[in-house]
Design an enzyme around this catalytic site. Structure first.
Site, mmCIF file in Angstrom:
data_model
loop_
_atom_site.group_PDB
_atom_site.id
_atom_site.type_symbol
_atom_site.label_atom_id
_atom_site.label_comp_id
_atom_site.label_asym_id
_atom_site.label_seq_id
_atom_site.Cartn_x
_atom_site.Cartn_y
_atom_site.Cartn_z
ATOM 1 C CD GLN A 29 27.274 -21.690 56.759
ATOM 2 O OE1 GLN A 29 26.929 -22.179 55.680
ATOM 3 N NE2 GLN A 29 28.541 -21.365 57.005
ATOM 4 C CB ALA A 32 25.277 -29.091 51.390
ATOM 5 C CG HIS A 33 26.863 -24.400 52.753
ATOM 6 N ND1 HIS A 33 27.672 -23.955 53.763
ATOM 7 C CD2 HIS A 33 27.654 -25.178 51.986
ATOM 8 C CE1 HIS A 33 28.882 -24.430 53.604
ATOM 9 N NE2 HIS A 33 28.896 -25.182 52.534
ATOM 10 C CG ASN A 34 26.338 -21.167 49.360
ATOM 11 O OD1 ASN A 34 27.001 -21.406 50.366
ATOM 12 N ND2 ASN A 34 25.783 -19.982 49.136
#
Length: 353
Positions: free
Chosen positions: A201, A242-244
């Protein structure tokens, strides 16, 4: 701004709030109290005419009221268009923010290459990694861990035991509550014949100005691009971002909500507690989502949305669920009946003989 608990004239408070003062201008108040339990020396507030009876029983020294209730009490009162906002500003007035004295506690570890602007406070047992920059007047609470390469703006409050992984960016005047974790790895794994291959990540977490992050809320770093929380966003406790994910400016999200990867939430949204938001969808600006809703697809326009079944008596709830399970069959029967009715009408309305 008065000291906490210091009596102040109601006239001074009215001037601070920009409201219309009615009644005894020399009444003094030293804090805020609820409509039901406020007492002598306190100012309470009422937001809606439906609370008229509670207003009649109020024992506070003064009260903040909307124009519709300006004549509903004999108490000294401040008339404001938005009593709830006025209450918030009054509470700030009586309870000013208390910051620790500037300086670095002897037990804190500040690695080489860290830049601390004037007025920064670093609490006991905190650690700040190399290359991090901390803006003027920011306080880093005891036991907090700030990874290398972070950027923290001016006037921020980082409470005890907050964790920022490497390269996180935090704007000015942010408030990060205890247990918040920014920049942990997003949940990214590629399947490989029954096993999982971790996807590095490499993005960051980027917070704008005036963001507040609640206790034990987690915001994962992006897989490639950044996870972005825009200016003025307010996140309650125990939220998972969460990511993004991208959350638009001045959106407020209540506790226990989970937002899956790459979801985009618009500006000025209000999202209730325990809402579940699927990944890779977009929610428009000025959307309100009721608590415990499940958002499985994009929302294209502003407005109020709800997607949860409210609680009911056990037997009633089971009957409702049983009917929900039959909806497909019922819909198929309705379509068949409609087809037969249409066919019968065609036969009845056929050409004349």
């Amino acid at each position: 701004m008065p000291e906490n608990g210091m009596p102040r004239r109601l006239a001074d408070l009215a001037a601070h709030l920009g409201g219309e003062l009615r009644g005894d201008v020399d009444v003094t108040v030293s804090g805020v109290g609820s409509l039901e339990h406020g007492g002598a020396g306190e100012v309470s507030f009422v937001t809606h005419p439906r609370h008229r009876r509670a207003l009649e029983r109020c024992r506070a020294s003064a009260v903040i009221v909307p124009p519709a209730l300006a004549d509903a009490t004999e108490l000294p009162r401040i008339v404001c268009r938005d009593p709830y906002l006025a209450y918030a500003r009054a509470a700030q007035w009586f309870s000013p923010d208390v910051r620790p004295a500037p300086g670095v506690h002897p037990s804190a570890v500040v690695e080489p290459g860290v830049e601390l602007a004037p007025g920064v406070s670093v609490g006991a047992g905190a650690w700040i990694g190399t290359g991090t920059v901390v803006g003027a007047g920011t306080s880093i609470g005891p036991g907090s861990q700030i990874g290398p390469g972070c950027r923290i703006g001016s006037g921020c409050v980082v409470h005890a035991r907050v964790t920022l992984y490497r390269d996180c960016v935090v704007g000015d005047r942010a408030v990060l509550h205890s247990g918040a974790v920014l920049g942990a790895d997003g949940f990214g794994f590629a399947p490989d014949h029954g096993t999982w291959v971790k996807i590095p990540q490499t993005g960051r977490v980027v917070l704008g100005d005036d963001v507040e992050v609640g206790a034990n809320t987690t915001i994962d770093r992006g897989a490639l691009d950044d996870t972005v929380i825009e200016d003025g966003v307010k996140l309650d406790n125990q939220i998972q971002v969460a990511h993004n994910v991208r959350i638009g400016a001045h959106t407020a999200i209540a506790a226990m909500t989970g937002i899956a990867g790459s979801a985009t939430i618009g500006r000025h949204c209000m999202i209730g507690g325990a809402v579940r938001i699927m990944g890779h969808i977009a929610i428009a600006d000025r959307v309100q989502i009721a608590a415990t809703s499940f958002v499985a697809k994009s929302i294209a326009g502003p407005g109020a949305y709800s997607g949860a079944i409210p609680a009911a008596a056990g037997a009633e709830w089971l009957r409702n669920i049983a009917w929900l399970r039959r909806l497909d069959r019922l819909a198929a029967r309705v379509r068949e009946l409609e087809r037969r009715l249409a066919a019968a009408k065609t036969n009845t309305d056929g050409p004349p003989t």
